[in-house]
Motif scaffolding. Structure first.
Motif, PDB file in Angstrom:
ATOM      1  N   ARG A   1     -11.682  -8.152  -1.668  1.00 54.69           N
ATOM      2  CA  ARG A   1     -13.055  -7.729  -1.976  1.00 54.69           C
ATOM      3  C   ARG A   1     -14.023  -8.160  -0.877  1.00 54.69           C
ATOM      4  O   ARG A   1     -14.927  -7.408  -0.500  1.00 54.69           O
ATOM      5  N   ASN A   2     -13.825  -9.366  -0.366  1.00 59.70           N
ATOM      6  CA  ASN A   2     -14.705  -9.861   0.693  1.00 59.70           C
ATOM      7  C   ASN A   2     -14.493  -9.135   2.015  1.00 59.70           C
ATOM      8  O   ASN A   2     -15.404  -9.076   2.847  1.00 59.70           O
ATOM      9  N   TRP A   3     -13.293  -8.627   2.216  1.00 62.33           N
ATOM     10  CA  TRP A   3     -12.982  -7.938   3.466  1.00 62.33           C
ATOM     11  C   TRP A   3     -13.512  -6.506   3.505  1.00 62.33           C
ATOM     12  O   TRP A   3     -13.692  -5.947   4.586  1.00 62.33           O
ATOM     13  N   ARG A   4     -13.717  -5.897   2.359  1.00 62.23           N
ATOM     14  CA  ARG A   4     -14.118  -4.485   2.317  1.00 62.23           C
ATOM     15  C   ARG A   4     -15.633  -4.334   2.427  1.00 62.23           C
ATOM     16  O   ARG A   4     -16.390  -4.977   1.710  1.00 62.23           O
ATOM     17  N   GLU A   5     -16.051  -3.466   3.324  1.00 56.20           N
ATOM     18  CA  GLU A   5     -17.464  -3.125   3.406  1.00 56.20           C
ATOM     19  C   GLU A   5     -17.808  -2.183   2.256  1.00 56.20           C
ATOM     20  O   GLU A   5     -16.972  -1.370   1.841  1.00 56.20           O
ATOM     21  N   GLU A   6     -19.009  -2.298   1.753  1.00 55.91           N
ATOM     22  CA  GLU A   6     -19.422  -1.413   0.658  1.00 55.91           C
ATOM     23  C   GLU A   6     -19.312   0.039   1.102  1.00 55.91           C
ATOM     24  O   GLU A   6     -19.754   0.412   2.190  1.00 55.91           O
ATOM     25  N   GLY A   7     -18.689   0.843   0.271  1.00 57.60           N
ATOM     26  CA  GLY A   7     -18.492   2.250   0.606  1.00 57.60           C
ATOM     27  C   GLY A   7     -17.128   2.559   1.196  1.00 57.60           C
ATOM     28  O   GLY A   7     -16.786   3.727   1.409  1.00 57.60           O
ATOM     29  N   ASN A   8     -16.339   1.524   1.466  1.00 56.45           N
ATOM     30  CA  ASN A   8     -14.989   1.751   1.997  1.00 56.45           C
ATOM     31  C   ASN A   8     -14.120   2.455   0.956  1.00 56.45           C
ATOM     32  O   ASN A   8     -14.167   2.133  -0.228  1.00 56.45           O
ATOM     33  N   ARG A   9     -13.320   3.431   1.415  1.00 56.53           N
ATOM     34  CA  ARG A   9     -12.473   4.212   0.509  1.00 56.53           C
ATOM     35  C   ARG A   9     -10.989   4.150   0.884  1.00 56.53           C
ATOM     36  O   ARG A   9     -10.198   4.984   0.450  1.00 56.53           O
ATOM     37  N   THR A  10     -10.610   3.190   1.692  1.00 54.93           N
ATOM     38  CA  THR A  10      -9.201   3.039   2.084  1.00 54.93           C
ATOM     39  C   THR A  10      -8.349   2.721   0.860  1.00 54.93           C
ATOM     40  O   THR A  10      -8.687   1.838   0.074  1.00 54.93           O
ATOM     41  N   GLN A  11      -7.241   3.437   0.710  1.00 56.03           N
ATOM     42  CA  GLN A  11      -6.289   3.133  -0.357  1.00 56.03           C
ATOM     43  C   GLN A  11      -5.427   1.946   0.086  1.00 56.03           C
ATOM     44  O   GLN A  11      -4.848   1.964   1.170  1.00 56.03           O
ATOM     45  N   ILE A  12      -5.341   0.934  -0.774  1.00 55.31           N
ATOM     46  CA  ILE A  12      -4.605  -0.283  -0.422  1.00 55.31           C
ATOM     47  C   ILE A  12      -3.390  -0.420  -1.333  1.00 55.31           C
ATOM     48  O   ILE A  12      -3.508  -0.325  -2.555  1.00 55.31           O
ATOM     49  N   PHE A  13      -2.228  -0.628  -0.708  1.00 55.15           N
ATOM     50  CA  PHE A  13      -0.966  -0.728  -1.437  1.00 55.15           C
ATOM     51  C   PHE A  13      -0.323  -2.088  -1.214  1.00 55.15           C
ATOM     52  O   PHE A  13      -0.366  -2.648  -0.106  1.00 55.15           O
ATOM     53  N   ASN A  14       0.305  -2.600  -2.258  1.00 52.87           N
ATOM     54  CA  ASN A  14       1.211  -3.733  -2.146  1.00 52.87           C
ATOM     55  C   ASN A  14       2.623  -3.165  -2.129  1.00 52.87           C
ATOM     56  O   ASN A  14       3.042  -2.471  -3.064  1.00 52.87           O
ATOM     57  N   ILE A  15       3.367  -3.406  -1.043  1.00 56.64           N
ATOM     58  CA  ILE A  15       4.745  -2.922  -0.959  1.00 56.64           C
ATOM     59  C   ILE A  15       5.669  -4.116  -0.800  1.00 56.64           C
ATOM     60  O   ILE A  15       5.336  -5.105  -0.148  1.00 56.64           O
ATOM     61  N   TYR A  16       6.826  -4.020  -1.429  1.00 55.69           N
ATOM     62  CA  TYR A  16       7.727  -5.170  -1.491  1.00 55.69           C
ATOM     63  C   TYR A  16       9.171  -4.718  -1.308  1.00 55.69           C
ATOM     64  O   TYR A  16       9.565  -3.641  -1.778  1.00 55.69           O
ATOM     65  N   GLY A  17       9.957  -5.545  -0.635  1.00 55.14           N
ATOM     66  CA  GLY A  17      11.373  -5.229  -0.473  1.00 55.14           C
ATOM     67  C   GLY A  17      12.088  -6.298   0.315  1.00 55.14           C
ATOM     68  O   GLY A  17      11.495  -7.276   0.760  1.00 55.14           O
ATOM     69  N   ILE A  18      13.369  -6.116   0.503  1.00 54.37           N
ATOM     70  CA  ILE A  18      14.186  -7.008   1.315  1.00 54.37           C
ATOM     71  C   ILE A  18      15.090  -6.154   2.205  1.00 54.37           C
ATOM     72  O   ILE A  18      15.383  -4.995   1.893  1.00 54.37           O
ATOM     73  N   THR A  19      15.496  -6.729   3.304  1.00 59.21           N
ATOM     74  CA  THR A  19      16.298  -5.992   4.291  1.00 59.21           C
ATOM     75  C   THR A  19      17.559  -5.390   3.668  1.00 59.21           C
ATOM     76  O   THR A  19      17.967  -4.279   4.005  1.00 59.21           O
ATOM     77  N   GLU A  20      18.159  -6.119   2.723  1.00 64.53           N
ATOM     78  CA  GLU A  20      19.438  -5.671   2.161  1.00 64.53           C
ATOM     79  C   GLU A  20      19.331  -4.391   1.344  1.00 64.53           C
ATOM     80  O   GLU A  20      20.351  -3.760   1.044  1.00 64.53           O
ATOM     81  N   VAL A  21      18.117  -3.996   0.940  1.00 68.62           N
ATOM     82  CA  VAL A  21      17.979  -2.722   0.219  1.00 68.62           C
ATOM     83  C   VAL A  21      17.167  -1.721   1.030  1.00 68.62           C
ATOM     84  O   VAL A  21      16.445  -0.900   0.492  1.00 68.62           O
ATOM     85  N   SER A  22      17.304  -1.790   2.339  1.00 66.42           N
ATOM     86  CA  SER A  22      16.704  -0.799   3.237  1.00 66.42           C
ATOM     87  C   SER A  22      15.188  -0.803   3.176  1.00 66.42           C
ATOM     88  O   SER A  22      14.569   0.122   2.661  1.00 66.42           O
ATOM     89  N   SER A  23      14.601  -1.842   3.679  1.00 66.14           N
ATOM     90  CA  SER A  23      13.165  -1.986   3.818  1.00 66.14           C
ATOM     91  C   SER A  23      12.481  -2.165   2.474  1.00 66.14           C
ATOM     92  O   SER A  23      12.644  -3.187   1.836  1.00 66.14           O
ATOM     93  N   TRP A  24      11.760  -1.164   1.975  1.00 62.60           N
ATOM     94  CA  TRP A  24      10.916  -1.367   0.799  1.00 62.60           C
ATOM     95  C   TRP A  24      11.594  -0.933  -0.489  1.00 62.60           C
ATOM     96  O   TRP A  24      12.371   0.018  -0.507  1.00 62.60           O
ATOM     97  N   ALA A  25      11.246  -1.650  -1.569  1.00 59.42           N
ATOM     98  CA  ALA A  25      11.834  -1.364  -2.877  1.00 59.42           C
ATOM     99  C   ALA A  25      10.796  -0.945  -3.911  1.00 59.42           C
ATOM    100  O   ALA A  25      11.090  -0.143  -4.792  1.00 59.42           O
ATOM    101  N   THR A  26       9.564  -1.502  -3.828  1.00 61.58           N
ATOM    102  CA  THR A  26       8.537  -1.203  -4.827  1.00 61.58           C
ATOM    103  C   THR A  26       7.188  -0.946  -4.155  1.00 61.58           C
ATOM    104  O   THR A  26       6.963  -1.335  -2.995  1.00 61.58           O
TER     105      THR A  26
END
Length: 405
Positions: free
Chosen positions: A329-354
């Motif tokens: 919240r502190n990093w975003r300027e008012e009016g910013n519309r960038t979509q922000i994603f949390n992505i998670y995974g491990i190398t053993e399952v080919s990069s990202w999982a969720t």
């Protein structure tokens, strides 16, 4: 379907569009490569490799280079042989790289001609009569190891770009050296895409061989999730030895979009990097670790990365613990519309999982309570389960996360 086939399809549709841009950020004009040149250069390298390599058994070719305009073509050229590419970071400790190359039993490695002296001096276990031949800025080296064991202490395997290690994770598609008997099928011709090693933070690094069938669902899902078009510009933020680089390269090049590449040194200069990404090249999609984002500092993030007028449509953060919602919240300027994603995974399952897209109302909330950001939903082709101490799936309560594909 293979990674190279995805790129070839895009090249047929967007042959004259810019595929790759390399900006050295040294007051010289950027260098551009269109899709037609990309696939032509790759095909020439494939032909060269078939003529000069005696492929038997596992077809894996090492790639020792820094980021540059030809990097995607070199990767495609190896894939089109067909063979898997095994990236070697010139800045990695030689002990770790030697261990990786020996454990992979690499027979051939392509070395950037500019780095050939560094390569030869770094690996004194190479036989002095090593065969080499040149092609278009590359030196093909046939590896001849002296009769020594591949020895590495666990502490040697640590690397800067770590992913959280989950014990007992499972993968039905990838093949790591510790589970090779059940994964022999990944070594079949046309099957294998790339070979990496894990960080080694909990022991010796593991060799992970990734088939096309395991990584392509990541590429296809992110293309849809991020609504990638030929108008987008994606930044190659990750080193080749960090598997999110595969997603960055192929999400861009399978969509007719542009891939922006800069020297590693520029990534360490926040002001310069911010100007290159968001003022000069108008990057629209950024996949990065929270560490890379924090490197900009709160002022630059607010004024450039997540400003109201930023070019950035999508910011996907992964590979480390997700930042607190208060920080976002502190990093975003008012009016910013960038979509922000949390992505998670491990190398053993080919990069990202969720993946999980942070809701706007959560980002705009004035509540001081910092709720944990969830992992979200499985990506295409990924299975996620939480199991109790007895190994049974549970819907609520504490347990261990199991990932599979």
């Amino acid at each position: 379907m293979t990674l190279q086939e995805l790129v070839q399809q895009a090249a047929c549709l967007y042959s004259d569009r810019i595929a790759v841009c390399f900006d050295e950020c040294n007051n010289q004009p950027p260098i551009y490569c269109n899709y037609k040149t990309l696939v032509k250069t790759a095909s020439e390298l494939s032909h060269f490799l078939r003529l000069n390599c005696d492929f038997e058994g596992i077809q894996e070719v090492g790639l020792y280079c820094y980021p540059g305009i030809n990097l995607p073509s070199w990767i495609l050229g190896i894939l089109q042989v067909p063979a898997a590419y095994a990236p070697i970071d010139p800045d990695s400790p030689p002990t770790l790289s030697t261990y990786f190359m020996k454990k992979c039993n690499l027979k051939y490695i392509l070395v950037d001609r500019k780095q050939i002296d560094k390569f030869i001096s770094s690996y004194d276990t190479l036989n002095s009569d090593t065969f080499s031949v040149e092609h278009n800025g590359l030196v093909l080296v046939k590896l001849g190891w002296k009769n020594t064991e591949a020895i590495l202490r666990p502490s040697d395997g640590k690397e800067q770009h770590e992913k959280e290690n989950i014990k007992n994770s499972k993968s039905s598609g990838n093949c790591s050296e510790g589970n090779s008997e059940g994964c022999i099928h990944v070594r079949l011709k046309d099957c294998l895409a790339y070979v990496l090693h894990t960080s080694g933070t909990t022991g010796l690094p593991k060799i992970v061989r990734v088939p096309h069938a395991c990584i392509i669902p990541n590429v296809q899902h992110f293309r849809v999730l991020f609504k990638i078009t030929q108008e987008d510009v994606l930044f190659l933020a990750s080193p080749l030895t960090f598997d999110p680089s595969v997603v960055e390269i192929f999400v861009a090049l399978s969509s007719g979009a542009s891939l922006l590449i800069v020297p590693n040194s520029v990534k360490m200069l926040p002001s310069k990097l911010a100007a290159v990404l968001f003022a000069h090249h108008r990057v629209t999609v950024l996949q990065a670790t929270p560490t890379l984002l924090r490197r900009f500092g709160s002022q630059l993030i607010k004024s450039a990365v997540l400003s109201a007028s930023t070019s950035l449509r999508v910011l996907a953060l992964g590979g480390e613990a997700f930042p607190s919602l208060t920080a976002l919240r502190n990093w975003r300027e008012e009016g910013n519309r960038t979509q922000i994603f949390n992505i998670y995974g491990i190398t053993e399952v080919s990069s990202w999982a969720t993946f999980y897209r942070i809701p706007e109302k959560m980002l705009n909330s004035t509540l001081q309570c910092d709720l944990p950001v969830q992992l979200g939903f499985p990506l295409l082709g990924t299975v996620v389960e939480v199991r109790d101490a007895n190994g049974f799936p549970i819907q609520e309560g504490d347990g261990q996360v199991f990932l599979g594909c």
